[in-house]
Write a protein that holds these residues in place. Structure first.
Motif, short mmCIF file in Angstrom:
data_model
loop_
_atom_site.label_atom_id
_atom_site.label_comp_id
_atom_site.label_asym_id
_atom_site.label_seq_id
_atom_site.Cartn_x
_atom_site.Cartn_y
_atom_site.Cartn_z
N PHE A 712 0.83 -1.20 0.00
CA PHE A 712 0.00 0.00 0.00
C PHE A 712 0.87 1.26 0.00
CE2 PHE A 712 -2.18 3.33 2.46
CZ PHE A 712 -3.30 3.53 1.64
N ALA A 713 1.95 1.24 0.80
CA ALA A 713 2.84 2.40 0.86
C ALA A 713 3.52 2.64 -0.48
CB ALA A 713 3.89 2.18 1.95
N ALA A 714 3.95 1.54 -1.13
CA ALA A 714 4.60 1.69 -2.44
C ALA A 714 3.62 2.24 -3.47
CB ALA A 714 5.15 0.34 -2.89
N LEU A 717 3.11 5.91 -2.89
CA LEU A 717 4.26 6.68 -3.35
C LEU A 717 4.24 6.86 -4.86
CD1 LEU A 717 6.96 8.05 -2.68
CD2 LEU A 717 8.06 5.81 -2.89
N VAL A 718 3.88 5.78 -5.58
CA VAL A 718 3.80 5.87 -7.04
C VAL A 718 2.74 6.88 -7.46
CG1 VAL A 718 3.18 4.59 -9.13
CG2 VAL A 718 4.69 3.54 -7.43
N VAL A 721 4.06 10.40 -6.95
CA VAL A 721 5.03 10.78 -7.99
C VAL A 721 4.32 11.10 -9.29
CG1 VAL A 721 6.93 9.91 -9.40
CG2 VAL A 721 6.92 9.48 -6.94
N LEU A 722 3.33 10.26 -9.66
CA LEU A 722 2.58 10.51 -10.89
C LEU A 722 1.83 11.84 -10.81
CD1 LEU A 722 1.17 6.94 -11.66
CD2 LEU A 722 3.00 8.14 -12.86
N GLY A 723 1.28 12.13 -9.61
CA GLY A 723 0.56 13.39 -9.43
C GLY A 723 1.47 14.60 -9.60
#
Length: 735
Positions: A712-714, A717-718, A721-723
């Motif tokens: 869930f944390a990963a 984070l993705v 980053v995409l945002g």
């Protein structure tokens, strides 16, 4: 003249006596009562054996209480050896509650030997049935009990429970003897082993190589449903039991035999008395297997040499001892070569001698898959691993001993396969899924038959069959808690008999467990429990014991054998490590540690200062007990990124549980002399909370949260980053 003639005759006779006297002395020596008695012992090569129902794992009384009972027992005997003076000593009793008489029939090898109409209300079943003196090529003596009672006035009534009850005791036993000269192969010698075979080791401190071979041989016996015993060769100053000795009358006045007569126990005064114990086949020197290292062979020879030296004034007695040695002490003639096993004699026993370095390979070759190829009295083992291909996960159920032929069922019938855990725990895997293909013929009733699958009495699956003669499949998961040292797999078929208005007698219709049935093994899934750990220990594991175990080897070996068997440790693939128990050890493999602390381990149950039994963490201590001894405790722990079991003893006495068991419940256990006393399962929410092992309601989800939270944390984070990248892209486009 007559006087002169008489004198001449007397002188002639005197000369003859003087001339013959030197030759007569050996004749008187040959008439020595002691030498004759020793020669009689040397010529006696009969080996006595006994196998009871309890030795076969039937430890509870067998109760026959149906109106019609047919129960068979297959008692193991050596295949290629003729039995002599064989008989079955039946122990049990009966109670007759029905008005009509009951019928008892006892058969041996399909031959009825006893038939009786029972009219007494109760009675003793004690009887002795003779067994034919011949070879049994099947490897079994078939003992069958038929017990029947009138079930009703009409023949169509189904069988039912009766108040006529027959109980057969586990002490019912087959006794026989065979000539040692008739035993020629290692395979036959293994098949003659009693239920509690004795492994003989050298007296005193044992070499590490011999110690390693002894525990492996013991675990191999345990995995074949034997209860291994370890005995050190007696030494001077040791007290031994002599109450069962049969000392010939002629030897009761001959030292050192005279020192052993008329006693129940005796403190060995010298090596010659050890030699006398060997010649008399005392229990202290009796064995079924031996780690025949240089030390043991030397101790046996020293004892017999001392006996000969004490008898040196009787030359013929010395020759008689030498004759006895050639026939009954071949174990001491030479030390086996490297990686060698031999069939030898020691006293009145045939002994399997194992070289000091041959323990692992001997355990492999004595596996049920290979032992029948040992058709000689000696073998050198270059390689012998556990049976089974590492890539092969399926094992045919027929290979476990179950029949693949059809049988008729009127109301109820059972298909059974009995096998040791070692037969299904190989290559680091344990039983995972059972797939059974069965077929049933149509019956007269419209009610369909039911097939139920049980493992050690635990119901795994059940299904109502179509009964059209076609294969049908039942699949069941094999839970770890169902596993035992000896496992009983049953498929129970039940039909509903039909006979409208008793117009016909109900008939049986065939059912079949098909040869396509198989057992699929599963890989290890360490989850903090014993069951999750067993497959790892069945593979390439580490057995960690204190270095001081070599100083008192017999007692420590008994403990290691029983615990290694309970943990399903492989006697072929495991590694023995001797460690300093005063230092913390870092294991490099899945491990079983006995009284050696391991780095970072936090056992649920531990022992403090050999006196205090404690359970729970330091913050929430659930138990802190001083006093009860001897006890011990085992817990699942982690150390140095390895999973394992750690065991601690409570008290100075080395405790060996009498009954075999398997670590198949929870993740901690307290052991007593009779085996497990209490199991602890920290996955139990109430128990884990009271022991301070869980502080939130999410404790039961810990296995899933362990990988869900990082994932869930990963993912979060993705997304962030995409945002950020999308926002920057919009700004660039706006510019």
């Amino acid at each position: 003249m007559n006087t002169f003639s008489n004198r001449k005759q007397c002188l002639t006779l005197l000369k003859q006596v003087v001339l013959v006297a030197p030759f007569a002395a050996p004749l008187f020596a040959m008439a020595s009562p002691g030498s004759d008695a020793i020669r009689t012992l040397a010529q006696d090569d009969w080996v006595q054996r006994s196998v009871s129902l309890a030795d076969m794992g039937i430890t509870n009384p067998v109760v026959l209480q149906e109106s019609d009972n047919h129960q068979s027992f297959f008692l193991p005997v050596p295949k290629g050896v003729a039995l002599d003076a064989a008989s079955i000593n039946i122990q049990g009793d009966f109670i007759k509650g029905e008005e009509a008489a009951a019928a008892l029939r006892l058969s041996v090898d399909s031959r009825p030997l006893h038939a009786q109409r029972i009219t007494e209300r109760e009675g003793d079943l004690a009887r002795v049935l003779p067994v034919e003196a011949r070879r049994h090529e099947s490897g079994f003596v078939d003992f069958t009990v038929d017990w029947s009672s009138p079930s009703g006035q009409t023949l169509c009534e189904p069988t039912r429970q009766s108040s006529n009850i027959l109980t057969l005791s586990p002490d019912t036993a087959l006794t026989y003897r065979y000539s040692m000269q008739g035993l020629h192969t290692l395979a036959d010698a293994w098949s003659t082993l009693p239920g509690k075979p004795v492994i003989l080791i050298a007296a005193g401190k044992l070499e590490q190589q011999s110690f390693d071979s002894a525990w492996r041989l013991g675990v191999a016996l345990e995995r074949n449903a034997k209860r291994a015993q370890v005995r050190a060769f007696p030494s001077v100053g040791e007290t031994v039991a002599v109450d069962g000795l049969k000392i010939p009358t002629a030897l009761t006045s001959v030292a050192p035999f005279s020192a052993l007569a008329g006693k129940t126990q005796h403190k060995v005064a010298n090596a010659a008395e050890l030699g006398a114990l060997l010649v008399l086949d005392a229990s202290a020197t009796r064995a079924d297997l031996a780690i025949a290292d240089t030390a043991l062979v030397g101790q046996i020879n020293a004892a017999l040499d001392a006996l000969q030296d004490q008898l040196k004034n009787d030359e013929d007695a010395v020759k008689a001892v030498q004759e006895w040695r050639s026939r009954h002490a071949s174990a001491a003639q030479k030390v086996p070569g490297s990686q060698q096993i031999q069939l030898v004699s020691l006293g009145h026993q045939a002994v399997i001698a194992v070289a000091a370095d041959a323990g692992a390979k001997a355990a492999g070759v004595f596996d049920s898959h290979w032992r029948n190829v040992l058709v000689s009295s000696e073998a050198t083992i270059s390689q012998a691993g556990e049976s089974g291909d590492a890539s092969q996960r399926e094992m045919r159920v027929s290979a476990l001993g179950g029949s693949t032929t059809a049988f008729d069922v009127v109301t109820r019938g059972e298909w059974t396969a009995v096998f040791p855990l070692s037969a299904v725990a190989v290559q680091g895997r344990m039983p995972g899924e059972l797939v059974l293909d069965v077929a049933a013929a149509p019956g007269a009733s419209s009610t369909l038959p039911v097939a139920s699958v049980l493992w050690n009495g635990i119901l795994l699956n059940a299904k109502q069959l179509s009964a059209d003669g076609q294969p049908e499949r039942l699949t069941a998961r094999v839970p770890g808690y169902a596993l035992g040292v000896t496992n009983n797999l049953q498929v129970r078929f039940q039909r509903q008999p039909v006979s409208p208005n008793c117009a016909e007698i109900p008939q049986g219709y065939p059912v079949n467990v098909l040869p396509t049935s198989y057992l699929r093994s599963s890989d290890a899934e360490p989850d903090g429990t014993f069951v999750g750990l067993l497959p790892l220990l069945a593979g390439n594991a580490q057995v960690i014991v204190p270095k001081t175990a070599l100083d008192n080897p017999a007692a420590n070996l008994r403990q290691i054998i029983r615990l290694a068997s309970a943990a399903s440790v492989s006697p072929v693939n495991a590694e023995l490590t001797l460690a300093d128990s005063s230092q913390v050890f870092k294991p490099t493999k899945p491990f079983l540690s006995l009284d050696v602390p391991v780095d970072g381990a936090k056992p649920l149950i531990d022992v403090k200062d050999l006196q205090r039994l404690r359970a729970g963490g330091d913050e929430k201590r659930l138990l802190d007990l001083t006093g009860p001894q001897p006890l011990s405790a085992a817990s699942v722990v982690d150390s140095n990124n390895q999973h394992g079991v750690i065991w601690y003893a409570l008290g100075d006495q080395v405790l060996t549980p009498r009954a075999p068991f398997v670590f198949n419940q929870g993740n901690a256990v307290v052991l007593g002399e009779e085996g497990p006393l209490t199991w602890v399962d920290s996955s139990n929410p109430q128990l884990s909370q009271s022991m301070g092992l869980s502080e939130t309601p999410f404790h039961q989800w810990r296995k899933y949260l362990a990988w869900v939270l990082p994932l869930f944390a990963a993912s979060l984070l993705v997304l962030l980053v995409l945002g950020v990248l999308a926002r920057r892209q919009k700004k660039k486009q706006g510019l």
